[in-house]
Write a protein that holds these residues in place. Sequence first.
Motif, PDB file in Angstrom:
ATOM      1  N   THR A   1       0.931  -1.320  -0.005  1.00  0.00           N
ATOM      2  CA  THR A   1       0.005   0.161  -0.068  1.00  0.00           C
ATOM      3  C   THR A   1       0.988   1.381  -0.033  1.00  0.00           C
ATOM      4  O   THR A   1       0.538   2.207  -0.605  1.00  0.00           O
ATOM      5  CB  THR A   1      -0.895   0.002   1.166  1.00  0.00           C
ATOM      6  OG1 THR A   1      -1.717  -1.040   1.187  1.00  0.00           O
ATOM      7  CG2 THR A   1      -1.883   1.222   1.177  1.00  0.00           C
ATOM      8  N   THR A   2       1.937   1.231   0.546  1.00  0.00           N
ATOM      9  CA  THR A   2       2.752   2.353   0.602  1.00  0.00           C
ATOM     10  C   THR A   2       3.339   2.842  -0.658  1.00  0.00           C
ATOM     11  O   THR A   2       3.372   4.071  -1.080  1.00  0.00           O
ATOM     12  CB  THR A   2       4.008   2.115   1.687  1.00  0.00           C
ATOM     13  OG1 THR A   2       3.786   1.805   2.911  1.00  0.00           O
ATOM     14  CG2 THR A   2       4.938   3.333   1.776  1.00  0.00           C
TER      15      THR A   2
ATOM     16  N   CYS B   1       1.571   1.931  -3.613  1.00  0.00           N
ATOM     17  CA  CYS B   1       0.440   2.212  -4.358  1.00  0.00           C
ATOM     18  C   CYS B   1      -0.722   1.899  -3.492  1.00  0.00           C
ATOM     19  O   CYS B   1      -1.091   0.871  -3.141  1.00  0.00           O
ATOM     20  CB  CYS B   1       0.515   0.974  -5.614  1.00  0.00           C
ATOM     21  SG  CYS B   1      -1.323   1.369  -6.574  1.00  0.00           S
ATOM     22  N   PRO B   2      -1.524   3.251  -3.079  1.00  0.00           N
ATOM     23  CA  PRO B   2      -2.458   2.980  -2.149  1.00  0.00           C
ATOM     24  C   PRO B   2      -3.890   2.320  -2.601  1.00  0.00           C
ATOM     25  O   PRO B   2      -4.937   3.160  -2.706  1.00  0.00           O
ATOM     26  CB  PRO B   2      -2.735   4.291  -1.723  1.00  0.00           C
ATOM     27  CG  PRO B   2      -2.016   5.322  -2.981  1.00  0.00           C
ATOM     28  CD  PRO B   2      -1.164   4.315  -3.894  1.00  0.00           C
ATOM     29  N   HIS B   3      -3.680   0.943  -3.061  1.00  0.00           N
ATOM     30  CA  HIS B   3      -4.898   0.580  -3.487  1.00  0.00           C
ATOM     31  C   HIS B   3      -5.525  -0.604  -2.201  1.00  0.00           C
ATOM     32  O   HIS B   3      -4.474  -1.107  -1.500  1.00  0.00           O
ATOM     33  CB  HIS B   3      -4.656  -0.543  -4.682  1.00  0.00           C
ATOM     34  CG  HIS B   3      -5.991  -1.102  -5.417  1.00  0.00           C
ATOM     35  ND1 HIS B   3      -6.658  -2.231  -4.801  1.00  0.00           N
ATOM     36  CD2 HIS B   3      -6.640  -0.500  -6.370  1.00  0.00           C
ATOM     37  CE1 HIS B   3      -7.802  -2.113  -5.583  1.00  0.00           C
ATOM     38  NE2 HIS B   3      -7.457  -1.530  -6.761  1.00  0.00           N
TER      39      HIS B   3
ATOM     40  N   THR C   1      -0.666  -2.869   3.962  1.00  0.00           N
ATOM     41  CA  THR C   1      -0.245  -1.795   4.475  1.00  0.00           C
ATOM     42  C   THR C   1       1.228  -2.261   5.345  1.00  0.00           C
ATOM     43  O   THR C   1       1.595  -3.610   5.470  1.00  0.00           O
ATOM     44  CB  THR C   1      -1.147  -1.333   5.903  1.00  0.00           C
ATOM     45  OG1 THR C   1      -1.074  -2.549   6.898  1.00  0.00           O
ATOM     46  CG2 THR C   1      -2.475  -1.152   5.436  1.00  0.00           C
TER      47      THR C   1
END
Length: 308
Positions: free
Chosen positions: A196-197, A199-201, A206
């Motif tokens: 996530t860091t 690409c925040p999908h 996380t």
Amino acid sequence: MDFPIIDLHCDVLSKYEREQLDFLNSPKLDVNLQNLRAANVKVQAFAIFVRPVLPKAEKIKSALRQVYYFKTYIASKENKMVHITKWSDIAKLQDDEIGAFLTIEGVDFFEGDIKMWHIFKDFGVLNIGLTWNNSNEAADGVEDNLGRGVSNFGKEIIRLNNTHKIFTDVSHLSEQSFWDVMELAQYPIATHSNATTICPHPRNLTDDQIKAMIEKKAPIHIVYHPPFIVPSGKATIKDLLNHVEHICSLGGKELIGLGSDFDGIVEKVVGLEDASCHMNLMKEMLKYYTEDDVKGFAYRNFLSHCQV
């Protein structure tokens, strides 16, 4: 450079639900026999995925048909593809053989009946994800969070997975479901998730989740789907490697593997259009990592953790 490849996720079987294809060389299949051999894929996972929109009465039929497709068209003597039903089978593969095993991507078709777990375990399933993106009787999915986490039925599945040394997949879970699985599962795995860091999908993990996976020595397999790699636009192999490097920076180098999601994705990474292209990823990895590290990413990390 001819590293064996182990890929933990593809959706060939659900494509067969729409159209009977030639597994030998159909251009409609990202993962076909020709492409697997071109890339020296030694072991390929095949997911049983039942569309959530199907009527209840059709869901179990769809799952059973997919087992039929697997046994009839894929894991056959003619293809020299061997059905892996226990991890020790991998070491017995001959040089000209490819191992294939079944996974479950969402237990919707169990419909809350634990007898279904036993039936599909006997079919040789070695990895079970409780949900796809939707919620079901077992847990909340990443895009359909009802605030429950893992239900009592889901916990029963996890306990059985633990007893029979079957992986419990976290890739499609809501965050609460993820933490419930991490508390209960002895053999957690992320078969196709990124960071996530980078690409925040919501489908990605996380840093706290990645650290929890690392603490439990749980494999984390990177996925080739562009929306999980970059926030927008085309994705390159170097973009995918940013996720590898981030997981490495958190201490997960020896847990990283591959989970392409071929045949479940329409958008493709430039240079990773189908299963014949895995070696393009290996070549790019060798620019930044040692040969030993890249062998780990390709196959060795998973082998060191699947002998559960």
